[in-house]
Write a protein that holds these residues in place. Sequence first.
Motif, PDB file in Angstrom:
ATOM      1  N   PHE A   1       0.872  -1.172   0.000  1.00 42.01           N
ATOM      2  CA  PHE A   1       0.000   0.000   0.000  1.00 42.01           C
ATOM      3  C   PHE A   1       0.903   1.215   0.000  1.00 42.01           C
ATOM      4  O   PHE A   1       1.698   1.415   0.933  1.00 42.01           O
ATOM      5  CB  PHE A   1      -0.894  -0.032   1.245  1.00 42.01           C
ATOM      6  N   ASN A   2       0.860   2.021  -1.056  1.00 43.81           N
ATOM      7  CA  ASN A   2       1.723   3.199  -1.117  1.00 43.81           C
ATOM      8  C   ASN A   2       1.018   4.319  -1.856  1.00 43.81           C
ATOM      9  O   ASN A   2       0.046   4.091  -2.592  1.00 43.81           O
ATOM     10  CB  ASN A   2       3.081   2.875  -1.749  1.00 43.81           C
ATOM     11  N   TYR A   3       1.535   5.544  -1.687  1.00 43.93           N
ATOM     12  CA  TYR A   3       0.931   6.698  -2.334  1.00 43.93           C
ATOM     13  C   TYR A   3       1.948   7.820  -2.492  1.00 43.93           C
ATOM     14  O   TYR A   3       2.852   7.992  -1.666  1.00 43.93           O
ATOM     15  CB  TYR A   3      -0.287   7.213  -1.560  1.00 43.93           C
ATOM     16  N   PHE A   4       1.788   8.573  -3.571  1.00 40.44           N
ATOM     17  CA  PHE A   4       2.532   9.803  -3.805  1.00 40.44           C
ATOM     18  C   PHE A   4       1.622  10.964  -3.444  1.00 40.44           C
ATOM     19  O   PHE A   4       0.442  10.984  -3.810  1.00 40.44           O
ATOM     20  CB  PHE A   4       2.972   9.916  -5.259  1.00 40.44           C
ATOM     21  N   MET A   5       2.188  11.964  -2.752  1.00 42.94           N
ATOM     22  CA  MET A   5       1.404  13.107  -2.293  1.00 42.94           C
ATOM     23  C   MET A   5       2.013  14.413  -2.812  1.00 42.94           C
ATOM     24  O   MET A   5       3.225  14.511  -3.040  1.00 42.94           O
ATOM     25  CB  MET A   5       1.357  13.158  -0.768  1.00 42.94           C
ATOM     26  N   PHE A   6       1.149  15.386  -2.972  1.00 41.88           N
ATOM     27  CA  PHE A   6       1.559  16.743  -3.313  1.00 41.88           C
ATOM     28  C   PHE A   6       0.747  17.712  -2.462  1.00 41.88           C
ATOM     29  O   PHE A   6      -0.442  17.470  -2.212  1.00 41.88           O
ATOM     30  CB  PHE A   6       1.314  17.043  -4.793  1.00 41.88           C
ATOM     31  N   GLY A   7       1.377  18.829  -2.013  1.00 40.37           N
ATOM     32  CA  GLY A   7       0.622  19.789  -1.234  1.00 40.37           C
ATOM     33  C   GLY A   7       1.372  21.079  -0.980  1.00 40.37           C
ATOM     34  O   GLY A   7       2.611  21.102  -0.955  1.00 40.37           O
ATOM     35  N   PRO A   8       0.647  22.182  -0.795  1.00 38.76           N
ATOM     36  CA  PRO A   8       1.268  23.461  -0.451  1.00 38.76           C
ATOM     37  C   PRO A   8       1.751  23.473   0.997  1.00 38.76           C
ATOM     38  O   PRO A   8       1.182  22.800   1.869  1.00 38.76           O
ATOM     39  CB  PRO A   8       0.129  24.470  -0.659  1.00 38.76           C
ATOM     40  N   VAL A   9       2.795  24.256   1.250  1.00 41.52           N
ATOM     41  CA  VAL A   9       3.415  24.345   2.581  1.00 41.52           C
ATOM     42  C   VAL A   9       3.427  25.801   3.029  1.00 41.52           C
ATOM     43  O   VAL A   9       3.756  26.696   2.247  1.00 41.52           O
ATOM     44  CB  VAL A   9       4.864  23.807   2.556  1.00 41.52           C
ATOM     45  N   PHE A  10       3.096  26.028   4.297  1.00 45.20           N
ATOM     46  CA  PHE A  10       3.189  27.355   4.899  1.00 45.20           C
ATOM     47  C   PHE A  10       3.830  27.197   6.272  1.00 45.20           C
ATOM     48  O   PHE A  10       3.450  26.293   7.035  1.00 45.20           O
ATOM     49  CB  PHE A  10       1.808  28.008   5.022  1.00 45.20           C
TER      50      PHE A  10
ATOM     51  N   GLY B   1       3.144  23.525   8.188  1.00 43.62           N
ATOM     52  CA  GLY B   1       2.110  22.550   7.885  1.00 43.62           C
ATOM     53  C   GLY B   1       1.829  22.505   6.399  1.00 43.62           C
ATOM     54  O   GLY B   1       2.189  23.411   5.648  1.00 43.62           O
ATOM     55  N   SER B   2       1.191  21.436   5.963  1.00 45.93           N
ATOM     56  CA  SER B   2       0.833  21.291   4.560  1.00 45.93           C
ATOM     57  C   SER B   2      -0.480  20.524   4.450  1.00 45.93           C
ATOM     58  O   SER B   2      -0.861  19.779   5.356  1.00 45.93           O
ATOM     59  CB  SER B   2       1.933  20.556   3.784  1.00 45.93           C
ATOM     60  N   LEU B   3      -1.173  20.719   3.344  1.00 42.85           N
ATOM     61  CA  LEU B   3      -2.373  19.962   3.018  1.00 42.85           C
ATOM     62  C   LEU B   3      -2.018  19.036   1.865  1.00 42.85           C
ATOM     63  O   LEU B   3      -1.811  19.484   0.733  1.00 42.85           O
ATOM     64  CB  LEU B   3      -3.525  20.894   2.631  1.00 42.85           C
ATOM     65  N   ASP B   4      -1.940  17.726   2.142  1.00 38.82           N
ATOM     66  CA  ASP B   4      -1.440  16.755   1.179  1.00 38.82           C
ATOM     67  C   ASP B   4      -2.582  16.085   0.423  1.00 38.82           C
ATOM     68  O   ASP B   4      -3.599  15.698   1.020  1.00 38.82           O
ATOM     69  CB  ASP B   4      -0.603  15.689   1.887  1.00 38.82           C
ATOM     70  N   LEU B   5      -2.391  15.908  -0.879  1.00 45.61           N
ATOM     71  CA  LEU B   5      -3.355  15.235  -1.741  1.00 45.61           C
ATOM     72  C   LEU B   5      -2.626  14.173  -2.548  1.00 45.61           C
ATOM     73  O   LEU B   5      -1.566  14.446  -3.128  1.00 45.61           O
ATOM     74  CB  LEU B   5      -4.025  16.232  -2.688  1.00 45.61           C
ATOM     75  N   SER B   6      -3.169  12.961  -2.582  1.00 51.87           N
ATOM     76  CA  SER B   6      -2.495  11.890  -3.316  1.00 51.87           C
ATOM     77  C   SER B   6      -2.697  12.074  -4.814  1.00 51.87           C
ATOM     78  O   SER B   6      -3.790  12.381  -5.285  1.00 51.87           O
ATOM     79  CB  SER B   6      -3.029  10.519  -2.875  1.00 51.87           C
ATOM     80  N   VAL B   7      -1.617  11.902  -5.562  1.00 48.57           N
ATOM     81  CA  VAL B   7      -1.695  11.943  -7.019  1.00 48.57           C
ATOM     82  C   VAL B   7      -1.629  10.533  -7.596  1.00 48.57           C
ATOM     83  O   VAL B   7      -1.953  10.330  -8.772  1.00 48.57           O
ATOM     84  CB  VAL B   7      -0.558  12.811  -7.597  1.00 48.57           C
TER      85      VAL B   7
ATOM     86  N   GLY C   1      -7.603   3.952  -4.380  1.00 49.63           N
ATOM     87  CA  GLY C   1      -8.114   4.866  -3.370  1.00 49.63           C
ATOM     88  C   GLY C   1      -7.564   6.274  -3.539  1.00 49.63           C
ATOM     89  O   GLY C   1      -6.775   6.552  -4.455  1.00 49.63           O
ATOM     90  N   PHE C   2      -7.984   7.121  -2.651  1.00 52.49           N
ATOM     91  CA  PHE C   2      -7.541   8.513  -2.648  1.00 52.49           C
ATOM     92  C   PHE C   2      -7.237   8.889  -1.206  1.00 52.49           C
ATOM     93  O   PHE C   2      -8.043   8.641  -0.299  1.00 52.49           O
ATOM     94  CB  PHE C   2      -8.625   9.426  -3.221  1.00 52.49           C
ATOM     95  N   VAL C   3      -6.063   9.461  -0.989  1.00 55.31           N
ATOM     96  CA  VAL C   3      -5.600   9.827   0.352  1.00 55.31           C
ATOM     97  C   VAL C   3      -5.408  11.327   0.411  1.00 55.31           C
ATOM     98  O   VAL C   3      -4.807  11.918  -0.500  1.00 55.31           O
ATOM     99  CB  VAL C   3      -4.275   9.099   0.704  1.00 55.31           C
TER     100      VAL C   3
END
Length: 313
Positions: free
Chosen positions: A200-209, A225-231, A247-249
């Motif tokens: 079970f694995n996932y790649f994530m992308f998200g903005p950081v502040f 912190g960041s809000l991560d979304l799986s691509v 799935g979607f993480v």
Amino acid sequence: MRKIKNILVILGLLSSFVTMAADNSVINEYGKVNLAGKTYTARIISPKAVVYADENMLSPLGYIANGKAIVVGNPRRMNRDLVPTVIYGRLAFIEIKDIRYEDTADEEYNARRGAPREHNFDITIQKPEERLSENNSVFFSLHTYGAGDEVKNAFVNIQDAEVTNFSGFQFQFIHRKPQSRFFWGANFDYSGVSTADMKFNYFMFGPVFGFTPIRNPLFFIDVYGSLDLSVNTEFDIANNYENEPSGFVWGPQLNARIMFFPQAKYHVFGGVGLRKYSVSNLEVLKDLNDNEIDGIKSITSAQVFIGVGMEFR
């Protein structure tokens, strides 16, 4: 005798004060700072020479472009690698390695023409925060965090296999203004957990502040912190499904890190954090006999990480 000693002490203190003032600068009748002692004409030889507001080189004012002619004073007693200059009536400092002294003929010619004793700030200096292509850095880290009860149970129920932690890596791109405590950027993140027959694995992308509450020449403390979304999310079970479930993480992560050598081009850092992810489309799984098994709805766990960083000034 005591009065004479007192007078000598006072004269000594006054002499020290005058020496210090001469080493720093003098204030003219209009309240502006001028360089004390002999001054020299120099030319910038670096692509961008950093100008500092202090001798500890902790407060950069901006950059002076290559080829600009400036007026500088004698090297500092506190830091022999710095020379003073004047910008908008303020005392500033620049590193000797960034300049080349002009020859004596040029100095005399400039003196006859009445060359100014300070720069035209608007023309010669460019604030580093004005360009997004500058003051950037990239961080690479390795991380690990708990798989969580739902992930552990899914592996046990389907493959009778035990797993404990996700592991992975992260690239982080950060834009940080020189004098600001705030920064922002983006994460590119991979995490995975696997056994011989299941993964079970996932790649994530998200903005950081982020915010830097503690900063000094030795280390920075960053909180971000960041809000991560799986691509891309993979849930693979060997010899089990013709069509594996997808799935979607997504969710936030909060971190704190300590970064050493903040004034250098390269950094090392370590930190701790918390990930709290929601998982969609994997809530219910099925075994080989098409029986439903409780799947994965969320992942919440503390994490630790270490890494290195590099500045692009």
